[in-house]
Design a protein around this motif. Structure first.
Motif, PDB file in Angstrom:
ATOM      1  N   THR A 265       0.854  -1.186   0.000  1.00 53.89           N
ATOM      2  CA  THR A 265       0.000   0.000   0.000  1.00 53.89           C
ATOM      3  C   THR A 265       0.891   1.237   0.000  1.00 53.89           C
ATOM      4  OG1 THR A 265      -1.675  -1.192   1.259  1.00 53.89           O
ATOM      5  CG2 THR A 265      -1.834   1.206   1.203  1.00 53.89           C
ATOM      6  N   MET A 266       0.740   2.060  -1.021  1.00 51.40           N
ATOM      7  CA  MET A 266       1.519   3.307  -1.132  1.00 51.40           C
ATOM      8  C   MET A 266       0.668   4.437  -0.568  1.00 51.40           C
ATOM      9  SD  MET A 266       4.225   2.126  -2.428  1.00 51.40           S
ATOM     10  CE  MET A 266       4.154   0.359  -2.226  1.00 51.40           C
ATOM     11  N   VAL A 267       1.269   5.201   0.275  1.00 53.79           N
ATOM     12  CA  VAL A 267       0.541   6.299   0.915  1.00 53.79           C
ATOM     13  C   VAL A 267       1.185   7.603   0.481  1.00 53.79           C
ATOM     14  CG1 VAL A 267      -0.202   7.283   3.108  1.00 53.79           C
ATOM     15  CG2 VAL A 267       0.039   4.806   2.873  1.00 53.79           C
ATOM     16  N   ASP A 268       0.401   8.484  -0.101  1.00 48.79           N
ATOM     17  CA  ASP A 268       0.897   9.806  -0.524  1.00 48.79           C
ATOM     18  C   ASP A 268       1.193  10.616   0.726  1.00 48.79           C
ATOM     19  OD1 ASP A 268       0.862  12.628  -1.332  1.00 48.79           O
ATOM     20  OD2 ASP A 268       0.298  11.816  -3.279  1.00 48.79           O
ATOM     21  N   VAL A 269       2.422  11.094   0.833  1.00 53.40           N
ATOM     22  CA  VAL A 269       2.844  11.739   2.083  1.00 53.40           C
ATOM     23  C   VAL A 269       2.125  13.057   2.303  1.00 53.40           C
ATOM     24  CG1 VAL A 269       4.771  12.982   1.031  1.00 53.40           C
ATOM     25  CG2 VAL A 269       4.895  12.325   3.432  1.00 53.40           C
TER      26      VAL A 269
ATOM     27  N   GLU B  78      -3.506   9.949   0.684  1.00 53.61           N
ATOM     28  CA  GLU B  78      -4.268   9.006  -0.134  1.00 53.61           C
ATOM     29  C   GLU B  78      -3.479   7.707  -0.274  1.00 53.61           C
ATOM     30  OE1 GLU B  78      -5.236  10.707  -3.884  1.00 53.61           O
ATOM     31  OE2 GLU B  78      -6.280   8.924  -4.600  1.00 53.61           O
ATOM     32  N   GLU B  79      -4.220   6.579  -0.234  1.00 48.26           N
ATOM     33  CA  GLU B  79      -3.565   5.277  -0.309  1.00 48.26           C
ATOM     34  C   GLU B  79      -3.845   4.638  -1.657  1.00 48.26           C
ATOM     35  OE1 GLU B  79      -3.825   4.186   4.464  1.00 48.26           O
ATOM     36  OE2 GLU B  79      -4.719   2.874   2.951  1.00 48.26           O
ATOM     37  N   LEU B  80      -2.881   3.876  -2.073  1.00 48.12           N
ATOM     38  CA  LEU B  80      -3.040   3.188  -3.344  1.00 48.12           C
ATOM     39  C   LEU B  80      -2.396   1.809  -3.213  1.00 48.12           C
ATOM     40  CD1 LEU B  80      -3.943   3.444  -6.357  1.00 48.12           C
ATOM     41  CD2 LEU B  80      -1.576   4.042  -6.861  1.00 48.12           C
TER      42      LEU B  80
END
Lengths: 637, 291
Positions: free
Chosen positions: B223-227, B231-233
């Motif tokens: 899960t990538m989280v925009d710092v 927002e998670e992706l």
């Protein structure tokens, strides 16, 4: 579909089912992976460009664990499954049914009038069967007199530990149980039960008996169906002939009557004679008063000479008697007849050496040459052959006493003749030396024998054995290196006692002229005799029996053994004198072995599946390890 | 990390000048030609002599030809107002250890020193954090450096909003350097740059991208989280998706580049692992950001 499914489920057993509770820990695995997913969140500067990737690269967020999760899950499931000890059995259990068919099972049942314990046992077993699983497989065994399996045709066969036997359905075993006959033999339930448990072939053992089962060590494999309660019984415990001898001046039959379970009261005892044709004639009747739970001897005087046949004693209690089959006893007349001694003496001037003064014995003298020319028929007429100063070249099937044989005799060669041999040792418990103070023998001289393959040294002097005894060709023999004749009765008590012991022992040996218990066996494989017929029993059975092999003496009464080469007959009495079986006042317990046997038995409860579960777990763990290493390599790269 | 601002580096920076396409409208005398006429050296025009004009500016060759007295007019030279805007949002701090923000800050300081050494005034604005005062002269550099070294990248904001706030106090058109990773939607980029153009700023754009952002050095799944947005992706990458990412990133950068080229803004893309001296001394002059 559903019946198959449920039967498949029912086919599984678990030795340690509580281990399945570990499955409750499965959610922990899921939680661990979810936490791992949490830790696999990565802060990035921007997902702007990542969002533009195709849907395949940006799947919807959901709990989608990697392959490793499923491998770990499968490994955990396999380990839990394996640790629970799974066994796959054919549908139903394999149940061994040990049915007591011994004498005591014929006692009158307290549970129903007019019915025996055996009848009650059959009914109880039938009720028990209705509560069992339909898929069970049953194996029927009896243990009186020994463990035998009842085949599906009702035929009894020995239990072969290497041979797998076919089981039967509940209806089949019930039909078989209703068809088997109780016996007059004593049982060996304890040994039979332990043998069945130890075979490991059966998942459960059911004992149907009038005896309690005492299980040690917490065996869970045994179920006992107990029938019967203590009931009073009168039984004939023994029957013997007491011959006229130095102490008694008449011959008589002595019957020992035992009462158990509170039996008491009046009883009449009948003495009958049964000829070889089976015709019985009552000779005497004695009324007696039975002691409560005690033993009483009843004596009947009988003539010394009698035609060949059997004496039969019958008890007729006036009050309660649980078993009728133990009220009859048979003894052969052959035992009551005057014994014939054939004396072989090279010096005819010595006469019969005083043997004719022996009560109950007649003596016939022969020279060795005349003996050699004797026919077998004539030889068989003698109960004992005495060789004095001579010895036969071979042993034959007649009891023989050999006194002071020549040194060079081929059977028992002597190595020396000594004067006043000092007796150094003797076999204290040997019947030949009963009531005898051996050191007082004090022979003036004796042949010292070489150590002999035939016979055991009964008395030894310092220089070697001076008295031997043994058995050969079904007959006993005694060899003395010192003189015990002439027989002078009370004038020389020591040799007299030895002589009487010898004659008694010679005539009581091997398979001849000995009382037998029902359930015992008669081995005629090495004999030249055949069993011809049974005469006169309490059940009035008369039939031909297989004349060869090992014969089971299943019926009480009189047997006749015919020598093939002569017309000589041997009479054999078989009696149901089983103390434990006749004691219907005390339901005795049988004791089974400890849990060690149980563990051996459990090994065959079914097909163990833990190995396969362990293999699956191992494969999953290996795969998961490989995947984990590859993942780390990729991350490192 | 070693301080790149060494005496030798300073000496080399002093040889550079802020390059601008427009005439300076500074408030002080400087070295940049102004649109205004003044006492500069560059001839601008003739006008008839008026009483009081400086005799030294009479063009006697024109008098000889025309018998009329004309004086020369010269363009004034003013200083340049330089605004250096660099992105202080959280995205500049990631990927961790790749020094996007540090490079942006140092580039800002280097540009600022060039401007200060040339007599220009400089305002530093760390977007999302603060504006510095207007600095004059080389001696102001240490103060500026101290001011900027205390800043850590954090937070998120609208680039246009922050730029608007940053330049709100700037009355005159300035030479503007905007340094950021520009990992924002193209329309937001365009909005911000259009705002600066609307203020008649001479804008140059420096885009800094980290090497791992270029190569997409991320776990294959997770899960990538925009710092900044939070927002998670969820991603599940393979070789195909890596190629696709490179294309998308290239398109993103190319969009900004095309826009800048269309509107006449200088655009330079840098990797955060490039050395400060190489960028300032070589790439900036080559790209026209300095001379």
């Amino acid at each position: 579909m559903i019946p198959w499914f449920t039967s498949s489920i029912a086919s599984f057993h678990f030795l340690n089912p509580f281990m399945l509770l570990a499955l409750a820990g499965l959610p922990l695995l899921v939680l661990a992976y979810m936490r791992r997913e949490q830790s696999r969140r990565h802060l990035v500067s921007s997902i702007l460009v990542l969002k533009q990737l195709s849907k395949k690269a940006t799947p919807r967020k959901r709990f989608f664990p990697p392959l490793r999760f499923f491998l770990e899950l499968l490994a955990l499931l396999a380990l839990v499954f394996g640790a629970s000890g799974p066994l796959h059995t054919d549908s139903g259990e394999k149940i061994a049914v040990l049915f007591d068919t011994s004498l005591s099972m014929q006692a009158q049942s307290t549970e129903a009038r007019g019915r025996t314990r055996f009848d009650a046992a059959v009914e109880k077993f039938s009720q028990w069967l209705t509560k069992q699983k339909s898929g069970n497989t049953y194996f029927l065994f009896t243990a009186a007199p020994r463990l035998l399996q009842v085949g599906d045709t009702g035929k009894l066969r020995a239990v072969n530990s290497e041979q797998e036997t076919q089981g039967m359905s509940s209806s089949a075993i019930l039909a078989l149980v209703k068809a088997i006959e109780p016996t007059l033999a004593a049982d060996s339930l304890e040994g039979a039960a332990n043998e069945l448990l130890g075979s490991g072939r059966y998942e459960k053992l059911v004992i149907v008996s009038d005896k309690q089962v005492d299980v040690q060590g917490g065996i869970q494999l045994v179920e006992t169906l107990i029938v019967g309660a203590p009931v009073p019984n009168v039984a004939l415990q023994s029957l013997r002939i007491e011959r006229r001898d130095l102490a008694k001046d008449s011959q008589k039959i002595v019957a020992s009557v035992a009462t158990t379970g509170g039996a008491a009261g009046r009883c009449e005892v009948d003495l009958s004679f049964i000829d070889l044709g089976g015709t019985a004639s009552r000779m005497q009747t004695q009324p007696i008063q039975l002691p409560t739970n005690g033993l009483l001897d009843v004596s009947f005087q009988i003539a010394e000479s009698q035609a060949q046949g059997f004496y039969q004693v019958l008890l007729r209690p006036k009050d309660g008697d649980a078993l009728a089959e133990d009220n009859i006893g048979t003894v052969s007349v052959q035992e009551a007849q005057t014994a014939s001694i054939l004396m072989v003496e090279p010096n005819p001037n010595l006469g019969d050496l005083g043997l004719s003064s022996l009560p109950g014995f007649s003596v016939r003298q022969l020279t060795p040459e005349a003996f050699a020319a004797l026919s077998d028929d004539e030889l068989m007429k003698s109960q004992v052959v005495v060789f004095h100063g001579t010895a036969p070249r071979r042993l034959f099937s007649r009891p023989a006493l050999i006194v002071v044989p020549p040194n060079d005799n081929p059977l028992f060669p002597g190595k020396a003749e000594v004067s006043s041999p000092r007796i150094s040792s003797w076999l204290i418990d040997h019947p030949l030396l009963s009531y005898l103070k051996v050191p007082l023998l004090n022979p003036a001289a004796s042949v010292v024998f070489r150590e002999n393959a035939y016979g055991k040294a009964i008395i030894r002097a310092e220089s070697g054995p001076i008295a031997l005894a043994g058995e050969a060709n079904g007959a006993r023999f005694v060899v003395l290196g010192f003189e015990i004749f002439p027989f002078e009765g009370l004038k020389t008590p020591i040799p007299t006692v030895l002589t009487l012991n010898i004659l008694s022992w010679l005539r009581g040996g091997a398979q001849l002229g000995e009382e037998r218990r029902t359930g015992g066996s008669l081995d005629l494989r090495q004999s030249k005799q055949t069993l011809t017929k049974i005469v006169g029993t309490g059940k009035a059975i008369q039939r031909d029996i297989d004349p060869r092999g090992v014969i089971e003496l299943a019926y009480s009464g009189g047997y006749v053994l015919q020598d093939e080469q002569s017309s000589h007959l041997e009479l054999l009495a078989v009696n149901a004198f089983h103390t434990e079986e006749s004691d219907t006042g005390d339901i005795q317990s049988i004791v089974l072995s400890s849990a060690g046997k149980e563990r051996e038995g459990n090994q065959n409860l079914g097909f163990p599946l833990w190995r396969y579960a362990a293999l699956v777990a191992l494969v999953c763990i290996l795969l998961e390890t490989v995947l984990a290493l590859r993942g780390r390599e990729q991350e490192a790269a | 990390m070693q301080d790149p601002f060494t005496p030798a580096f300073f000496r080399r920076l002093e040889r550079l000048r802020i390059r601008t396409k427009r005439s300076a409208l500074g408030t002080r005398e400087g070295t940049h030609l102004s649109l205004r006429r003044g006492q500069g050296l560059e001839f601008s025009d003739y006008r008839p002599y008026s009483a009081g004009d400086d005799f030294r500016h009479i063009d006697w060759s024109v008098y000889g030809r025309t018998d009329r007295v004309y004086v020369k007019q010269f363009r004034a030279e003013h200083n340049l107002e330089v605004m250096i805007l660099f992105d202080g949002s959280a995205s500049m701090g990631l990927p961790s250890g790749e020094r996007k923000f540090e490079l942006a800050r140092d580039l800002s300081l280097a540009l600022g020193y060039v401007a200060l050494a040339d007599g220009d005034s400089v305002i530093f604005s760390c977007l999302g954090h603060k504006n510095t005062p207007k600095y004059y002269g080389q001696s102001a550099f240490p103060r500026a450096q101290r001011e900027l070294l205390t800043i850590e990248p954090k937070g998120s904001f609208s680039l246009r909003t922050e730029i608007r706030a940053a330049v709100a106090g700037q009355k005159l058109p300035a030479r503007c350097y905007l340094i950021s990773d520009f990992l924002i939607p193209p329309e937001e980029q365009q909005e911000a740059l259009d705002f600066l153009r609307g203020k008649n700023f001479d804008v140059s754009v420096v885009q800094i991208i980290a090497p791992s952002e270029l190569r997409l050095e991320l776990p294959n799944s997770g899960t990538m989280v925009d710092v900044e947005s939070g927002e998670e992706l969820q991603i599940a990458l393979d070789a195909t998706s890596l190629r696709e990412y490179a294309q998308k990133l290239g398109a993103h950068v190319e969009y900004l580049e095309r826009y800048c080229r269309r509107v006449g803004i200088q655009h330079l893309v840098l990797s955060s692992d490039e050395s400060l001296s190489d960028v300032v001394l070589q790439k900036f002059p080559k790209a026209g950001l300095l001379q």
